[in-house]
Motif scaffolding. Structure first.
Motif, PDB file in Angstrom:
ATOM      1  N   MET A  12      10.091   5.237  17.902  1.00 14.87           N
ATOM      2  CA  MET A  12       8.699   5.247  17.456  1.00 14.87           C
ATOM      3  C   MET A  12       8.550   4.166  16.388  1.00 14.87           C
ATOM      4  O   MET A  12       9.224   4.205  15.364  1.00 14.87           O
ATOM      5  CB  MET A  12       8.316   6.621  16.900  1.00 14.87           C
ATOM      6  N   VAL A  13       7.676   3.210  16.675  1.00 10.22           N
ATOM      7  CA  VAL A  13       7.500   2.050  15.805  1.00 10.22           C
ATOM      8  C   VAL A  13       6.030   1.924  15.441  1.00 10.22           C
ATOM      9  O   VAL A  13       5.153   2.097  16.295  1.00 10.22           O
ATOM     10  CB  VAL A  13       7.977   0.752  16.494  1.00 10.22           C
ATOM     11  N   LYS A  14       5.740   1.622  14.178  1.00  7.65           N
ATOM     12  CA  LYS A  14       4.363   1.399  13.762  1.00  7.65           C
ATOM     13  C   LYS A  14       3.839   0.098  14.381  1.00  7.65           C
ATOM     14  O   LYS A  14       4.550  -0.905  14.432  1.00  7.65           O
ATOM     15  CB  LYS A  14       4.273   1.315  12.239  1.00  7.65           C
ATOM     16  N   ALA A  15       2.595   0.136  14.837  1.00 11.83           N
ATOM     17  CA  ALA A  15       2.013  -1.030  15.493  1.00 11.83           C
ATOM     18  C   ALA A  15       2.030  -2.250  14.572  1.00 11.83           C
ATOM     19  O   ALA A  15       2.243  -3.379  15.023  1.00 11.83           O
ATOM     20  CB  ALA A  15       0.593  -0.715  15.952  1.00 11.83           C
ATOM     21  N   LYS A  16       1.810  -2.018  13.273  1.00  9.72           N
ATOM     22  CA  LYS A  16       1.767  -3.152  12.346  1.00  9.72           C
ATOM     23  C   LYS A  16       3.108  -3.886  12.272  1.00  9.72           C
ATOM     24  O   LYS A  16       3.153  -5.069  11.912  1.00  9.72           O
ATOM     25  CB  LYS A  16       1.346  -2.684  10.965  1.00  9.72           C
ATOM     26  N   ASP A  17       4.207  -3.189  12.617  1.00  6.37           N
ATOM     27  CA  ASP A  17       5.523  -3.824  12.592  1.00  6.37           C
ATOM     28  C   ASP A  17       5.799  -4.609  13.879  1.00  6.37           C
ATOM     29  O   ASP A  17       6.847  -5.261  13.980  1.00  6.37           O
ATOM     30  CB  ASP A  17       6.612  -2.759  12.413  1.00  6.37           C
ATOM     31  N   LEU A  18       4.896  -4.532  14.844  1.00  9.56           N
ATOM     32  CA  LEU A  18       5.070  -5.264  16.101  1.00  9.56           C
ATOM     33  C   LEU A  18       3.993  -6.323  16.274  1.00  9.56           C
ATOM     34  O   LEU A  18       3.742  -6.787  17.396  1.00  9.56           O
ATOM     35  CB  LEU A  18       5.022  -4.281  17.293  1.00  9.56           C
ATOM     36  N   ARG A  19       3.331  -6.722  15.210  1.00 10.13           N
ATOM     37  CA  ARG A  19       2.229  -7.681  15.304  1.00 10.13           C
ATOM     38  C   ARG A  19       2.679  -8.999  15.914  1.00 10.13           C
ATOM     39  O   ARG A  19       3.770  -9.501  15.645  1.00 10.13           O
ATOM     40  CB  ARG A  19       1.633  -7.955  13.923  1.00 10.13           C
TER      41      ARG A  19
END
Length: 848
Positions: free
Chosen positions: A156-163
Motif C-alpha cells: 500500500m503506497v500513498k499516491a503522492k509518493d508515486l507522482r
C-alpha cells in the motif's frame, strides 16, 4: 575606451549568470509565500503544517503570479486555487495527479507482468505491462494505491509518493510471501489471470482472469480446458480428461474439502462460483506428496483468504442463472464471505437454456418416451443452485482460523400424464436430485520465520436420489448413491535456510459409500454399503536456488481394512540452462480407492448413470498410477514454447467403470490402460494481445487379459488435439477473444456387418465387431467472446460480456452406440449424441 567597454560587458555577463544561479536556488515554500504576497499584493490561505516541509525552486523575477502558481501546482503536492484575483487557497484537498511506477521482484529484480494496481476503495486501476510498468492519471493525491500479485505481499503506497514528475517513475519492489514456496514463473500464461509456477503447475486467478473464447464468466472447469492435455471428449466439465484419464480420476478439492460433484446441468457448467474462488491450481504430474487419491490429476481450489478493510461484493446474471457474493468485514480480526447462485430456468426459458437442456437430456426418458404418451402430456422442470460461506478469524498476524461450507444441488422433476381405462387422467412425477455438501475448517500458525503448521479437517456428503415412475409397466424404481467422507490433515513446513524447505505431515480419511436400488413390481430391493479407512504419512524436501528447482517427496498409505501399504515416490525437477531455455523432469506414483461405475441397467432416468463405488480388493482393486514426463521450456521476447512428453500407466481399473458400448458392456473384469504422448504449446503475449497454439498427440490403450482382443483403444483415445486462440484489447476496457478446437473423433464399436444382432434365448443383443476400431468424425468448434468494463461510479464497476459457443453451428457427434432395432430385430439402430449447437450467452455484472 575599448577596455572599459569590454569590462562592462563582462560585468553584465557575470551579473546575468549570478542572477540565473540565484533564480534556480531552492528555498522553503513557507518563506516564499510571504515574499509573493508583498510583491504581487495577494493573500495566501494555508495551514502551516501542509507547507512546512516543502522546498521549491525560486521563481524567475520576470514570472507573473499566474505563471508561478501554475508551476507550484505542477511541482508540489499542494493544490493552489484562486478564489478571486487576490485570494489564493493552498491545500491538498481535491489535488489530482498522475502516478506511475516500475514493479519488480525482490529476488532477481525482474519486472512483474500482470501485477494489479488499484486505487483503494474504488474500481479504478490497471495491471502492469510486459515491462512491469504502469501509469495512471487523475488520482487523488491523498488516496492509497494497492499493488498486488499472486505469491507476493500486498503493498500500500500513498499516491503522492508515486507522482509522475520530470518523466521519472518510482521503482516498487515486491517481496514473496513466506508461505508461497513455488514462485510464479510465467505471470501471463495464455490470458490474464492464468499463471505458470516453477513446479509446472498452472494457477487460475479468477479475480484477475481475462477472457477465453466462448465464456461469459471465468468458469473454473471450462477455463482449465485451455491447457494442453486437458479436454473433455463430450464437452462436459463433469467429464474432464487429463492426459487420457477419466473424470473420476481427478482429485477435486475446494478449500481442502474433497468434492465428488463438479457440474451443474449434469455437467455442462461448473458448480463452483468463480467470484469467491480466488485461486485454482491444476497439477497434471509431479504432484506434492500431501496429495493423493486422484490418479489422473489434482485440481485444488481456494477461496479468498484475506480480511479486507471495507465491505465489498458483486452480483450479476447470464441467460442461465443469477448470482451474488459479499465480503463482509465484521472487525479487523473477523470477516464473513458468502456467495450464492441459482438458475431461473424453472421460471422461464432462454435460448441458451433450451440448447443446454437438449444437449444434456438427449436420448433420455425426457426426450424419448413411449408413443402412447404425447408431447403435450409430458413436462419437466429443472433448476440448480449453489452456495458458499466462509468465516475468517485472525487471532493475530501469525495465527488464523477458517471455517467453510459449500452446497451444490441439481433437481429435475419429470411429469407424465395419461388417461386410464376409466377415462380418468392420472399423472406421475419422476425426480432426480444430485447434491454435494462440504464442511471444512483450518488453522494456520506461523511459529517463527522458519516453522509453519497447517491443520485442516473436512466432511463431504454426496448423494444422488432418483425416483422413476414407468407408466407403461406401472413400475416405480428408486435408486440412491451416497458418499460420506471425513478427513483430517496435519502439515508442517520447516524452512531450513533460504534454499531448502522441508514438508512433513499426516493424513487420515474415512470414506463410506452406499448404493441402493428398490423396484415396486416385481418387488426387489438391494442395498450395499462399504467403509474404508486410510492413514498416510508424507514428506518432501524442496530446493530452490538460482537456476535449479528440485522437489523430492514420498507418501506412505496404509489401508486398514486390507492391511495394505502403498508407497508413492514423487519427483519434480527443473533446471534453467540459460536465460531462455530450461528442462523439466517429473514423476509420481498415486492411488485411488473410490471410482465411478457406469450402470446401464439402472440409469437414473437415462441422465446420470454414474455411481461411486469403493474398492474391495477382490473384483474392485485399488487403482494405482505411475507417470513420468520430460520436457523443455523456451522463453524469449514474451514468446513461450513448451514441449513435454509423458507416459502414464493406470492399473486396477474395472470394465464396469469404463462405460463400454461393445461386447464387454456387462462383463466384470479388471485391467489397465497406458497412455503416451507429447504436448506442445506456443504462446505470444504483448501489452494488448495474447495468442496461443497448443497440440497434443497421444496413444491410449486398454489391456484386459480376460478379453479378446486383450489390447484395444481407450474410450477416450484422442490421437490429435489442436487448440488455437487470440485475445486482443481493442480499448483499455474492451477485449475480444476468438478461438477454436479441432480434435480426432472418439473411438466407438460398430456391429458386425451382415450379422448385426445375436439372439440368446428370448434376448436379442447387438453383435459388436472389434472394440473401439472406428472413430467418430473430427470434432471442430469455433467460439468467440467480447468483454467490456465500465465505471458505473467511482467505486462501482460494471462488466458486460457476450459469448458464443460453436458459432459455425457444426453438428459434432460426441458419442455413438447401437441398440436392437425395435422394428427389425435383425438390424442394429445407430444412435448419435450431438454436441451443443450454436449457443449464445451474455452476462452483466456489477462489482463494488
Amino acid at each position: 575606451m575599448k577596455r572599459t567597454k569590454n569590462f562592462f560587458s563582462l560585468f553584465l555577463i557575470c551579473c546575468s549568470f549570478s542572477f540565473s544561479i540565484q533564480s534556480q536556488e531552492k528555498l522553503p515554500l513557507l518563506d516564499l509565500l510571504p515574499q509573493l504576497e508583498i510583491k504581487f499584493d495577494v493573500k495566501f490561505s494555508y495551514s502551516e503544517s501542509d507547507v512546512n516541509a516543502i522546498i521549491v525552486d525560486s521563481p524567475n523575477e520576470a514570472d507573473s503570479i499566474n505563471k508561478i502558481i501554475e508551476t507550484l501546482n505542477q511541482t508540489t503536492i499542494l493544490n493552489f486555487k484562486f478564489l478571486n484575483e487576490r485570494y489564493i487557497t493552498v491545500s491538498t484537498i481535491d489535488k489530482r495527479i498522475s502516478i506511475c511506477g516500475l514493479v519488480i521482484t525482490q529476488a532477481n529484480n525482474e519486472p512483474l507482468l500482470g501485477a494489479s494496481v488499484v486505487i483503494k476503495n474504488s474500481s479504478k486501476g490497471l495491471i502492469t505491462n510486459v515491462d512491469g510498468e504502469f501509469q495512471l492519471a487523475d488520482v487523488g493525491i491523498n488516496e492509497t494505491v494497492v499493488i498486488s500479485f499472486l505469491g507476493y505481499e500486498n503493498l500500500m503506497v500513498k499516491a503522492k509518493d508515486l507522482r509522475f514528475i520530470d518523466n521519472t517513475c518510482k521503482t516498487i519492489v515486491m517481496q514473496e510471501k513466506n508461505e508461497e514456496l513455488n514462485q510464479v514463473l510465467i505471470s501471463k500464461f495464455l490470458t490474464t489471470g492464468l499463471q505458470k509456477r516453477i513446479d509446472g503447475s498452472t494457477i487460475l486467478n479468477t479475480e484477475k482472469f481475462g477472457i477465453l473464447p466462448g465464456l461469459t464468466e471465468p468458469d473454473i472447469l471450462q477455463s482449465i480446458q485451455a491447457l494442453p492435455g486437458v479436454e473433455s471428449v463430450n464437452e462436459s466439465i463433469a467429464n474432464i480428461n487429463v492426459r487420457g484419464g477419466t473424470n473420476d480420476q481427478n482429485l477435486m478439492l475446494w478449500d481442502n474439502i474433497k468434492m465428488y460433484h463438479s457440474g451443474h446441468f449434469f455437467g455442462l457448467i461448473s458448480a463452483y462460483n468463480p467470484y469467491l474462488t480466488n485461486k485454482v491450481v491444476v497439477m497434471k504430474n509431479g504432484t506434492p506428496s500431501e496429495f493423493s487419491d486422484g490418479v489422473s490429476s489434482t485440481i485444488n481450489m481456494s477461496t479468498k483468504d484475506v480480511i479486507g478493510d471495507d465491505f465489498s461484493g458483486g452480483f450479476g446474471f447470464n441467460l442461465l442463472h443469477v448470482d451474488a457474493f459479499l465480503e463482509i468485514p465484521i472487525s479487523k480480526k473477523l470477516a464473513l464471505h458468502v456467495s450464492g447462485r441459482r438458475s431461473f430456468t424453472d421460471i422461464f426459458n432462454t435460448p441458451t437454456y433450451d440448447n443446454y437442456f437438449e444437449r444434456s437430456f438427449q436420448d433420455s426418458e425426457l426426450t424419448t418416451n413411449d408413443d402412447n404418451i404425447s408431447e403435450s402430456n409430458r413436462s419437466s422442470e429443472f433448476y440448480f443452485y449453489d452456495y458458499t460461506a466462509k468465516i475468517l478469524f485472525d487471532f493475530n498476524e501469525n495465527h488464523k482460523l477458517r471455517a467453510n461450507i459449500i452446497g451444490i444441488s441439481n433437481n429435475l422433476d419429470y411429469t407424465e400424464s395419461y388417461t386410464n381405462n376409466t377415462d380418468e387422467t392420472e399423472s406421475k412425477t419422476s425426480n432426480l436430485q444430485q447434491e454435494n455438501l462440504g464442511l471444512g475448517t483450518s488453522w494456520n500458525a506461523i511459529w517463527s520465520d522458519k516453522f509453519i503448521t497447517d491443520i485442516t479437517a473436512f466432511y463431504s456428503k454426496y448423494n444422488v436420489d432418483a425416483t422413476d415412475y414407468r407408466i407403461e409397466t406401472d413400475q416405480k424404481l428408486t435408486q440412491a448413491n451416497e458418499v460420506l467422507e471425513t478427513g483430517f490433515k496435519l502439515k508442517t513446513n520447516f524452512k531450513i535456510n533460504k534454499v531448502f524447505n522441508l514438508l512433513n505431515g499426516y493424513q487420515f480419511s474415512e470414506i463410506g459409500i452406499l448404493n441402493e436400488t428398490t423396484v415396486s413390481s416385481p418387488s426387489y430391493s438391494k442395498t450395499k454399503k462399504d467403509v474404508l479407512l486410510n492413514h498416510a504419512l508424507f514428506s518432501e524436501l524442496e530446493y530452490n536456488k538460482d537456476n535449479t528447482y528440485l522437489r523430492l517427496g514420498v507418501r506412505g498409505n496404509y489401508f486398514q481394512k486390507f492391511d495394505k501399504f502403498i508407497v508413492e515416490p514423487r519427483l519434480n525437477f527443473r533446471q534453467k540452462l540459460s536465460n531462455k531455455l530450461a528442462i523439466k523432469l517429473q514423476g509420481e506414483f498415486k492411488n485411488q480407492s473410490a471410482n465411478q461405475k457406469i450402470d446401464f441397467q439402472d440409469d437414473f432416468l437415462g441422465v446420470e448413470n454414474r455411481r461411486w463405488i469403493l474398492a474391495n480388493e477382490k473384483d474392485i482393486p485399488i487403482s494405482e498410477s505411475k507417470q513420468g514426463s520430460l520436457g523443455f521450456e523456451f522463453k524469449h521476447n514474451n514468446i513461450l514454447i513448451d514441449v513435454e512428453g509423458f507416459y502414464k500407466v493406470i492399473d486396477g481399473i474395472t470394465a464396469s467403470n469404463q462405460g463400454f458400448y461393445n461386447n464387454f458392456q456387462y462383463i466384470n473384469a479388471t485391467g489397465s490402460y497406458n497412455v503416451k504422448g507429447v504436448e506442445f504449446l506456443i504462446n505470444k503475449t504483448a501489452n494488448k494481445s495474447s495468442a496461443w497454439l497448443s497440440y497434443t498427440y497421444s496413444i491410449n490403450d486398454y489391456k484386459f487379459e480376460s478379453f479378446t482382443p486383450s489390447t484395444f483403444p481407450n474410450n477416450v483415445d484422442i490421437r490429435h488435439s489442436v487448440s488455437l486462440a487470440f485475445n486482443y484489447n481493442v480499448l483499455d476496457n474492451l477485449e475480444v477473444s476468438v478461438g477454436g478446437i479441432c480434435r480426432s473423433g472418439q473411438p466407438y464399436t460398430k456391429p458386425i456387418e451382415g450379422n448385426e444382432t445375436v439372439q440368446n434365448g428370448n434376448t436379442t443383443t447387438v453383435n459388436y465387431d472389434t472394440p473401439n476400431n472406428e472413430n467418430l468424425e473430427d470434432f471442430i468448434r469455433l467460439d468467440t467472446s467480447i468483454n467490456y468494463n465500465f465505471n458505473i461510479s467511482e467505486s462501482v464497476l460494471g462488466v458486460f460480456r457476450v459469448g458464443v459457443l460453436n458459432i459455425l453451428n457444426r453438428k459434432n457427434s460426441i458419442n455413438r452406440y447401437y441398440e436392437v432395432n425395435p422394428d427389425d430385430s435383425n438390424k442394429a439402430l445407430q444412435i448419435d449424441n450431438k454436441s451443443l449447437g450454436l449457443t449464445p450467452n451474455l452476462s452483466f455484472r456489477v462489482k463494488f
